[in-house]
Motif scaffolding. Structure first.
Motif, PDB file in Angstrom:
ATOM      1  N   HIS A  71      24.297 -72.805  96.604  1.00  0.00           N
ATOM      2  CA  HIS A  71      24.491 -72.465  95.196  1.00  0.00           C
ATOM      3  C   HIS A  71      24.398 -73.697  94.297  1.00  0.00           C
ATOM      4  O   HIS A  71      24.116 -74.803  94.763  1.00  0.00           O
ATOM      5  CB  HIS A  71      25.821 -71.735  95.024  1.00  0.00           C
ATOM      6  CG  HIS A  71      25.834 -70.412  95.722  1.00  0.00           C
ATOM      7  ND1 HIS A  71      25.162 -69.317  95.250  1.00  0.00           N
ATOM      8  CD2 HIS A  71      26.406 -70.019  96.888  1.00  0.00           C
ATOM      9  CE1 HIS A  71      25.322 -68.298  96.077  1.00  0.00           C
ATOM     10  NE2 HIS A  71      26.070 -68.699  97.085  1.00  0.00           N
ATOM     11  N   SER A 113      34.645 -70.328  93.102  1.00  0.00           N
ATOM     12  CA  SER A 113      33.661 -70.646  92.077  1.00  0.00           C
ATOM     13  C   SER A 113      34.069 -70.004  90.749  1.00  0.00           C
ATOM     14  O   SER A 113      35.094 -69.327  90.654  1.00  0.00           O
ATOM     15  CB  SER A 113      32.276 -70.160  92.507  1.00  0.00           C
ATOM     16  OG  SER A 113      32.301 -68.766  92.738  1.00  0.00           O
ATOM     17  N   ARG A 142      21.706 -76.069  95.765  1.00  0.00           N
ATOM     18  CA  ARG A 142      20.528 -75.189  95.796  1.00  0.00           C
ATOM     19  C   ARG A 142      19.707 -75.414  97.071  1.00  0.00           C
ATOM     20  O   ARG A 142      18.481 -75.295  97.070  1.00  0.00           O
ATOM     21  CB  ARG A 142      19.646 -75.397  94.564  1.00  0.00           C
ATOM     22  CG  ARG A 142      20.327 -75.119  93.230  1.00  0.00           C
ATOM     23  CD  ARG A 142      19.319 -75.261  92.084  1.00  0.00           C
ATOM     24  NE  ARG A 142      19.926 -75.015  90.793  1.00  0.00           N
ATOM     25  CZ  ARG A 142      20.502 -75.956  90.043  1.00  0.00           C
ATOM     26  NH1 ARG A 142      20.555 -77.209  90.496  1.00  0.00           N
ATOM     27  NH2 ARG A 142      21.023 -75.660  88.871  1.00  0.00           N
ATOM     28  N   PHE A 184      26.670 -63.153  95.357  1.00  0.00           N
ATOM     29  CA  PHE A 184      26.896 -64.489  94.807  1.00  0.00           C
ATOM     30  C   PHE A 184      27.442 -65.489  95.827  1.00  0.00           C
ATOM     31  O   PHE A 184      27.261 -66.695  95.659  1.00  0.00           O
ATOM     32  CB  PHE A 184      27.832 -64.410  93.597  1.00  0.00           C
ATOM     33  CG  PHE A 184      27.164 -63.871  92.367  1.00  0.00           C
ATOM     34  CD1 PHE A 184      26.248 -64.637  91.665  1.00  0.00           C
ATOM     35  CD2 PHE A 184      27.420 -62.587  91.924  1.00  0.00           C
ATOM     36  CE1 PHE A 184      25.603 -64.141  90.538  1.00  0.00           C
ATOM     37  CE2 PHE A 184      26.786 -62.076  90.798  1.00  0.00           C
ATOM     38  CZ  PHE A 184      25.876 -62.852  90.105  1.00  0.00           C
TER      39      PHE A 184
END
Length: 485
Positions: free
Chosen positions: A36, A44, A249, A424
């Motif tokens: 992420h 998060s 990422r 997510f």
């Protein structure tokens, strides 16, 4: 050129982040991979209309001198902007509000007055005694879990904690019955819902050692300015400033095990290390380590976690929170859709200007969802109907218990389901909070950091000692101490 490190940590959730920081503190070359855009995992956050929401309704505990959060912060030299909450939590029932005071005497008086009798004092005194000894043992015996209690007994200094062993084999329900509290339905309901926050199990299936440590938690909660993810952001900054390599990422796709392990990412890069530490869930690791699928199938056979329904509200600060940002509301009747009997509420602090416009606050509401995998199969229309039913129930129930809440302006009202959480966080089926504790699976029989494959270790909330920031920090402290021994 071959890219090689001493350790590769997969996943910058709180367990992986803690392990990575501790290894850098030891002078190791560490690569931390995170799919992420930021570290934190289940803690998060996201922003909507100038409101900053925690992804889950969570609190910070474990700040005692011998407890894992304080030990980690002390090791790294981090000074976190925290506020101690007193009461640590307010529990609302049909009979009224029950403040969980941090002072043991004050809480003992409140419990005796609320539920009646000297037996209350005896119960909470026992909870406090066993919890304190449990934390001391966790700091003194860093190589848990082992294969058996006899193996634990071989550790230096372990014999002084031998009396704790009996509390692994009797449940919270057993202790309630021993003290004559087993038939008090109102008190038993209170204990059951408090345990659901931590042990995620009911009194008859929660070992008393685990239950005692969990029942002490609501009285010792802390608020972090900026939200709980501020802790993750501080640790991320410490990690990179002290020589760690963080790649956001960047998802690990597979690990080829060998004398030197090779980690392939979705960016088509391959990194090498003699030590790989996975902070992914036990179920995700099965796909991540193709050569170890039998191991993970055996370790996690029959194990499953809860899902969660979450409600996010940005609202004007025109309600009475009773002096605590953390609340649990216990209902007499089952909730729609889930069948549960409680909501957990986490408000932003009224003096924390970083999370909401002036005069407003954020609220994250959560309730447990059984069988989260079933939500994958639902048509969108049914998911929408379930979300609306739970939203209506939550807002109505909160309005009954917090004066001014119902009429407060609410410019943001959003929801999350197990499907949302899976999307997510990449956690299978949106399972949250790790593995529920059980009398059928004592702590020493939990999946641990060892895998049987040299140089492959595990951390996170699906390995010993389990869920919550104190749990995953303790797992990281134990793991790094073992790797460095």
């Amino acid at each position: 050129m071959r890219e090689e490190f001493d350790h590769i940590v997969i996943g910058a959730g709180m367990g992986g982040l803690a392990a990575a920081c501790l290894l850098v503190k030891k002078g190791r070359r560490v690569l931390l991979l995170e799919a992420h855009t930021a570290a934190g995992g289940c803690v998060s956050y996201f922003a909507r209309k100038r409101f900053l929401f925690d992804a889950g309704a969570t609190t910070l505990s474990g700040m005692g001198h011998e407890q894992p959060v304080q030990r980690l912060l002390r090791t790294l030299g981090l000074d976190l902007p925290v506020r101690r909450c007193d009461p640590g939590m307010i529990v609302h029932t049909a009979g009224g509000a029950i403040p969980r005071w941090s002072d043991p005497e004050r809480w003992g008086e409140t419990a005796a007055r609320t539920f009646g009798g000297a037996r209350q004092r005896a119960f909470w005194s026992k909870v406090r005694e066993v919890s304190s000894e449990g934390w001391r043992a966790s700091a003194a015996l860093p190589f848990l879990p082992l294969d058996s209690l006899s193996a634990v007994a071989s550790l230096p200094g372990a014999l002084r904690f031998a009396p704790l062993g009996r509390h692994l084999f009797r449940s919270v329900g057993d202790v309630l019955r021993e003290l004559g509290l087993g038939d008090d339905r109102r008190f038993r309901s209170f204990i059951a819902e408090q345990l659901l926050i931590t042990a995620q199990s009911d009194p008859d299936d929660t070992p008393f050692l685990v239950g005692a440590m969990g029942l002490e938690y609501p009285a010792d909660t802390w608020y972090v300015d900026g939200g709980l993810n501020a802790l993750a952001r501080a640790m991320q900054q410490w990690f990179t400033e002290n020589g760690g390599t963080l790649m956001l990422r960047t998802a690990a796709l597979s690990v080829q095990t060998g004398p030197v392990h090779a980690v392939t990412t979705d960016t088509k890069r391959v990194f090498h290390a003699r030590s790989v530490i996975s902070n992914a869930t036990g179920w995700s690791n099965r796909e991540l380590f193709p050569s170890m699928q039998r191991f993970f199938d055996k370790e996690y056979a029959g194990l499953a976690g809860w899902g969660a329904f979450t409600l996010y509200v940005g609202l004007r600060n025109e309600f009475d929170d009773g002096g605590s940002p953390f609340h649990q509301i216990i209902t007499d009747e089952p909730l729609p859709v889930t069948g549960g009997r409680s909501f957990f509420l986490s408000f932003s602090h009224p003096q924390d200007a970083s999370r909401a416009p002036e005069g407003y606050r954020t609220l994250t509401v959560s309730t447990h969802v059984p069988d989260p995998h079933r939500w994958r199969e639902l048509p969108e229309r049914e998911i929408a109907e379930r979300k609306q039913a739970l939203t209506d129930a939550a807002l109505a129930i909160i309005g009954l218990h917090l004066p001014g809440f119902a009429g407060a302006e609410k410019p943001v009202v959003m929801t999350g389901t197990p499907v949302t959480f899976e999307h997510f966080t990449r956690r299978p089926f949106g399972q949250v909070g790790g593995i529920p504790h059980s009398m059928h699976r004592p702590l020493f029989a939990w999946p641990g950091w060892r895998t049987g494959t040299k140089g492959v270790s595990l951390v996170g909330d699906t390995v010993y000692p389990g869920q919550g920031i104190p749990g995953v920090f303790l797992g990281a402290l134990n793991l790094v101490r073992a790797l460095e021994s």
